[in-house]
Design an enzyme around this catalytic site. Structure first.
Site: not given
Length: 264
Positions: A59-61
């Site tokens: 998951l993106d930050k």
């Protein structure tokens, strides 16, 4: 100073898999891109349960929601095959700029976005890869506020179902159809991002992985893992009176008290 991520909420846990609710702003694992960061979901989950874990996806930050790990290399391999063959069904919730069509499919190949520091040895001329995202509009709102060049500002609540798993796929696809996700510093528009951060207490990327469906790698049972929205997104959903558009499990957290609808 107390760190905001003392313990990560566990939403599924057995002898083979563990899923946590990753907060916005937390990296999945160590990265050269954010060398100043000292906390990572991978290490935090490992320390919480006292054993090694193996990430199955990313998951993106700035994205929150379901983050799944295997508890052994063998389970990681078995489960990873479902991700590689696009047999894991993921549902994301996003707030985007403008009024989207009621539903649609974005079939737009994406060239891999390489990081200057971590992908120096990667193929710089790799062809664009197939990328498909289905989406459905759940609700809309028009605010009597001129954020950009129009007298009012319109936004949509969208459920996105990525069929493939390219880097930043949903963010790039929503920008491609001119409905960027609010809070997306890279693919969105600063005026709208700032308005949500400064006037609506929503200063994060408004994208969350709310649900993941897959087959258990050992038992063969169908798993549906859900993560409720975090307080920031819940606050906004309540403020816009969108909660009736969502299934109850996505609203499972404690709703923060919201202010009355009032636009400056």
């Amino acid at each position: 100073m107390t760190h905001p991520y003392q313990a990560l909420p566990i939403i599924f846990f057995d002898d083979y898999l563990i899923a946590i609710h990753k907060p916005s702003g937390l990296l999945v694992h160590r990265s050269m891109i954010d060398r100043h960061e000292t906390r990572f979901a991978l290490q935090m989950v490992r320390d919480q349960i006292g054993q090694r874990v193996y990430p199955l996806h990313r998951l993106d930050k700035p994205t929150s929601g379901v983050l799944l790990f295997a508890l052994s290399p063998e389970i990681a391999k078995l489960t990873g095959e479902q991700f590689q063959t696009n047999n894991v069904k993921k549902t994301y919730l996003a707030v985007v700029r403008g009024i989207t069509p009621e539903e649609g499919t974005i079939n737009h190949p994406l060239k891999e976005q390489l990081d200057k520091m971590t992908d120096k040895r990667a193929d710089q001329d790799k062809a664009a890869q197939e990328a498909i995202t289905h989406y459905r509009r759940l609700n809309t709102i028009e605010l009597p506020v001129s954020v950009d060049r129009y007298p009012t500002s319109r936004y949509s609540l969208v459920a996105a179902y990525p069929e493939t798993g390219r880097k930043h796929q949903i963010r790039r696809h929503m920008k491609h159809i001119a409905h960027p996700i609010i809070g997306d510093a890279k693919h969105g528009k600063g005026k709208h991002n700032r308005y949500f951060a400064e006037s609506l207490d929503a200063g994060r990327l408004l994208l969350a992985c709310t649900e993941m469906q897959l087959t258990h790698p050992v038992t063969g049972e169908a798993l549906c893992i859900r993560a409720p929205l975090d307080p920031v997104m819940l606050h906004l959903i309540k403020r816009f009176q969108w909660e009736n558009s969502l299934p109850q499990p996505w609203l499972g957290g404690t709703l923060v008290r919201t202010r009355a609808l009032h636009w400056p």
